[in-house]
Design a protein around this motif. Structure first.
Motif, short mmCIF file in Angstrom:
data_model
loop_
_atom_site.label_atom_id
_atom_site.label_comp_id
_atom_site.label_asym_id
_atom_site.label_seq_id
_atom_site.Cartn_x
_atom_site.Cartn_y
_atom_site.Cartn_z
N VAL A 1 0.84 -1.20 0.00
CA VAL A 1 0.00 0.00 0.00
C VAL A 1 0.87 1.25 0.00
O VAL A 1 0.59 2.22 -0.72
CB VAL A 1 -0.98 -0.02 1.20
CG1 VAL A 1 -1.64 1.33 1.38
CG2 VAL A 1 -2.02 -1.10 1.02
N GLY B 1 2.44 1.59 -3.49
CA GLY B 1 1.41 2.01 -4.45
C GLY B 1 1.01 3.46 -4.27
O GLY B 1 0.85 4.21 -5.24
N SER B 2 0.87 3.90 -3.03
CA SER B 2 0.52 5.29 -2.77
C SER B 2 1.65 6.23 -3.15
O SER B 2 1.42 7.31 -3.69
CB SER B 2 0.18 5.47 -1.29
OG SER B 2 -0.88 4.64 -0.93
N PRO C 1 -2.21 2.56 -7.79
CA PRO C 1 -3.40 2.05 -7.12
C PRO C 1 -3.94 0.74 -7.69
O PRO C 1 -4.56 -0.03 -6.97
CB PRO C 1 -4.42 3.17 -7.29
CG PRO C 1 -3.94 3.99 -8.41
CD PRO C 1 -2.45 3.82 -8.45
N THR D 1 -1.34 -1.31 -4.69
CA THR D 1 -2.30 -1.06 -3.62
C THR D 1 -3.35 -2.17 -3.57
O THR D 1 -3.77 -2.57 -2.47
CB THR D 1 -2.96 0.32 -3.80
OG1 THR D 1 -1.92 1.29 -3.91
CG2 THR D 1 -3.83 0.67 -2.63
N THR D 2 -3.77 -2.69 -4.70
CA THR D 2 -4.72 -3.79 -4.71
C THR D 2 -4.13 -5.03 -4.05
O THR D 2 -4.79 -5.69 -3.24
CB THR D 2 -5.15 -4.10 -6.15
OG1 THR D 2 -5.70 -2.93 -6.73
CG2 THR D 2 -6.17 -5.21 -6.19
N GLY E 1 -1.73 -5.00 -1.83
CA GLY E 1 -1.58 -4.68 -0.42
C GLY E 1 -2.87 -4.83 0.35
O GLY E 1 -2.91 -5.40 1.44
#
Length: 137
Positions: A20, A23-24, A40, A44-45, A47
């Motif tokens: 995450v 990704g952020s 994202p 992030t997915t 994570g």
């Protein structure tokens, strides 16, 4: 058994938090819209999937309860993230090709043009005075 569950939960939470964060960070730091989509939608997915899996393991290992909420959230996330990224990418390519936006090329450079006779619809603006060019007027 409790120590093993704790170790698995901690490992999944750390893995998820790392994904995450990466990704952020990619969402904020990458220069172009097309490159920003990868933060994202990919990292992030994964994570969030890891964090949800940690929640499932925790509730089963500590409380003995199977929960479907996390699995439903993960299913919804893994279905909607690629679809929304695809739609954002298509809109961005269309707007860039017709000149509605100007954006500097990113790290990867400009998008390649397909070889051969035909072009993709996303790479060309519609011809003037056709149904496609006047549909949204």
């Amino acid at each position: 058994m409790s120590t093993l569950v704790d170790i698995i939960v901690v490992a999944l939470v750390l893995l998820g938090a790392t994904f995450v964060l990466i990704g952020s960070w990619g969402l904020v730091r990458l220069p172009s819209t097309m490159e920003r989509l990868h933060g994202p939608t990919k990292a992030t997915t994964l994570g969030l999937g890891s964090l949800l899996l940690a929640s499932v393991v925790y509730f089963q290992g500590r409380l003995g309860i199977w929960t479907a909420h996390e699995l439903l959230i993960a299913l919804f996330l893994f279905i909607t993230a690629p679809i929304s990224a695809n739609m954002i990418a298509k809109v961005h390519l269309h707007r860039r090709r017709i000149g509605a936006i100007e954006e500097p090329d990113g790290i990867a450079g400009p998008p390649p043009r397909p070889a051969g006779e035909g072009d993709w619809a996303t790479f060309e603006a519609p011809e003037k005075d056709t149904q496609a060019s006047t549909a949204n007027s």
